[in-house]
Motif scaffolding. Structure first.
Motif, mmCIF file in Angstrom:
data_model
loop_
_atom_site.group_PDB
_atom_site.id
_atom_site.type_symbol
_atom_site.label_atom_id
_atom_site.label_comp_id
_atom_site.label_asym_id
_atom_site.label_seq_id
_atom_site.Cartn_x
_atom_site.Cartn_y
_atom_site.Cartn_z
ATOM 1 N N GLN A 1 10.676 14.854 -5.162
ATOM 2 C CA GLN A 1 10.230 15.093 -6.530
ATOM 3 C C GLN A 1 10.501 16.514 -7.014
ATOM 4 O OE1 GLN A 1 6.313 13.154 -7.544
ATOM 5 N NE2 GLN A 1 6.143 12.951 -5.314
ATOM 6 N N LYS B 1 1.119 3.904 -3.197
ATOM 7 C CA LYS B 1 0.858 5.334 -3.010
ATOM 8 C C LYS B 1 2.045 6.154 -3.497
ATOM 9 C CE LYS B 1 -2.332 5.139 0.932
ATOM 10 N NZ LYS B 1 -2.505 5.478 2.365
ATOM 11 N N ALA B 2 3.249 5.664 -3.198
ATOM 12 C CA ALA B 2 4.463 6.401 -3.572
ATOM 13 C C ALA B 2 4.578 6.546 -5.085
ATOM 14 C CB ALA B 2 5.693 5.703 -3.010
ATOM 15 N N GLN C 1 2.997 11.791 -15.957
ATOM 16 C CA GLN C 1 2.611 11.031 -14.767
ATOM 17 C C GLN C 1 3.169 9.611 -14.799
ATOM 18 O OE1 GLN C 1 0.678 12.734 -12.264
ATOM 19 N NE2 GLN C 1 1.692 11.074 -11.182
ATOM 20 N N GLY D 1 2.610 9.147 -6.576
ATOM 21 C CA GLY D 1 2.935 10.526 -6.226
ATOM 22 C C GLY D 1 2.892 10.867 -4.752
ATOM 23 N N GLU D 2 2.238 10.026 -3.926
ATOM 24 C CA GLU D 2 2.157 10.283 -2.486
ATOM 25 C C GLU D 2 3.361 9.647 -1.795
ATOM 26 O OE1 GLU D 2 -1.666 9.197 -0.869
ATOM 27 O OE2 GLU D 2 -2.650 9.619 -2.779
ATOM 28 N N THR D 3 4.529 10.257 -1.984
ATOM 29 C CA THR D 3 5.778 9.642 -1.544
ATOM 30 C C THR D 3 6.003 9.682 -0.032
ATOM 31 O OG1 THR D 3 6.923 11.734 -1.992
ATOM 32 C CG2 THR D 3 6.921 10.095 -3.747
ATOM 33 N N GLU D 4 5.197 10.437 0.685
ATOM 34 C CA GLU D 4 5.350 10.523 2.137
ATOM 35 C C GLU D 4 5.188 9.144 2.782
ATOM 36 O OE1 GLU D 4 6.169 12.608 5.642
ATOM 37 O OE2 GLU D 4 6.194 13.347 3.566
ATOM 38 N N SER D 5 4.309 8.329 2.212
ATOM 39 C CA SER D 5 4.038 7.009 2.778
ATOM 40 C C SER D 5 5.250 6.084 2.706
ATOM 41 C CB SER D 5 2.867 6.356 2.037
ATOM 42 O OG SER D 5 3.150 6.242 0.650
ATOM 43 N N GLU E 1 0.833 -1.207 0.000
ATOM 44 C CA GLU E 1 0.000 0.000 0.000
ATOM 45 C C GLU E 1 0.867 1.256 0.000
ATOM 46 O OE1 GLU E 1 -2.370 -0.559 3.457
ATOM 47 O OE2 GLU E 1 -3.814 -1.902 2.469
ATOM 48 N N ALA E 2 1.928 1.252 0.816
ATOM 49 C CA ALA E 2 2.816 2.417 0.903
ATOM 50 C C ALA E 2 3.552 2.643 -0.414
ATOM 51 C CB ALA E 2 3.820 2.220 2.035
ATOM 52 N N LYS F 1 8.299 6.752 3.403
ATOM 53 C CA LYS F 1 9.280 7.007 4.462
ATOM 54 C C LYS F 1 9.224 5.942 5.546
ATOM 55 C CE LYS F 1 9.599 12.029 3.839
ATOM 56 N NZ LYS F 1 9.364 13.361 4.443
#
Length: 221
Positions: A146, A128-129, A167, A132-136, A124-125, A138
């Motif tokens: 980015q 998401k990464a 994208q 584009g949701e790269t915070e997950s 899942e992490a 970490k």
């Protein structure tokens, strides 16, 4: 005597219901629900990879066998990642390839870092990464910036060399960076397959497969 015998049988019946019938019924319902959920997962998987069905089934089996995932889990992980990637405009073939890479990396990271929630949480992490949701990422020890010139240059090069959209190029580049930053983790599941943690994962995967098989047989009932 008949009355006393009848009362004894009633008491025995209640005891058997509480101790045996109710738990067995609950277990049957649980396994049937698992099998029904697996059917829904399989339907989604087949739709997402309908044009590359044979390759998708082989990939799912490979992920299941080599990374201690139940068959429904491997289909769910590949299907979920693939569904999001095809939504980004990737072909089914390209989405399958990226999904396999993502989830194999997730399995190794889960083993290497003993991630809470295991491969599912790591997948899942990572998914998401790459979207584009790269915070997950970490939480997996992966840091992706980015906004750097280097990242933007890499994306531009991928757009030209791979003939993909902005994208899509970002997704490919993020997975590439995540893989590079996870060199120590790659292959960890197989290296540590005899560890207590991984043997436990394998044990519960086998239990899950048994429950799933029984559930499938209970569905008609």
């Amino acid at each position: 005597s008949v009355k006393k015998a009848g009362q004894s049988f009633q008491t025995l019946g209640k005891s058997l219901t509480l101790a045996i019938t109710a738990p067995v019924t609950a277990l049957g319902v649980s396994m049937t629900k698992l099998a029904i959920d697996a059917e829904e997962t399989s339907q989604k998987f087949n739709v997402v990879f309908r044009d590359v069905a044979d390759a998708a089934r082989m990939a799912s089996r490979d992920l299941s066998v080599n990374f201690a995932l139940a068959s429904d889990q491997s289909e769910r992980l590949l299907g979920n990642t693939g569904d999001l990637l095809t939504g980004f405009g990737f072909t089914q073939d390209a989405a399958l390839k990226l999904s396999v890479e993502t989830n194999k990396l997730a399995a190794d990271l889960a083993s290497f870092a003993n991630v809470e929630g295991g491969t599912v949480r790591a997948s899942e992490a990572l998914t998401k990464a790459i979207l584009g949701e790269t915070e997950s990422a970490k939480a997996l020890g992966i840091v992706i910036r980015q906004d750097t010139k280097e990242f933007k240059d890499q994306v531009q090069q991928l757009m030209i060399s791979e003939n993909v959209t902005l994208q899509q190029a970002k997704a490919i580049n993020i997975l590439r960076i995540a893989t590079e930053q996870s060199k120590n983790a790659i292959g960890d599941f197989q290296r540590s397959i005899n560890s207590t943690a991984n043997q436990t994962r394998i044990f519960w995967t086998n239990i899950q497969e048994i429950r799933l098989e029984i559930g499938k047989r209970l569905i008609p009932v």
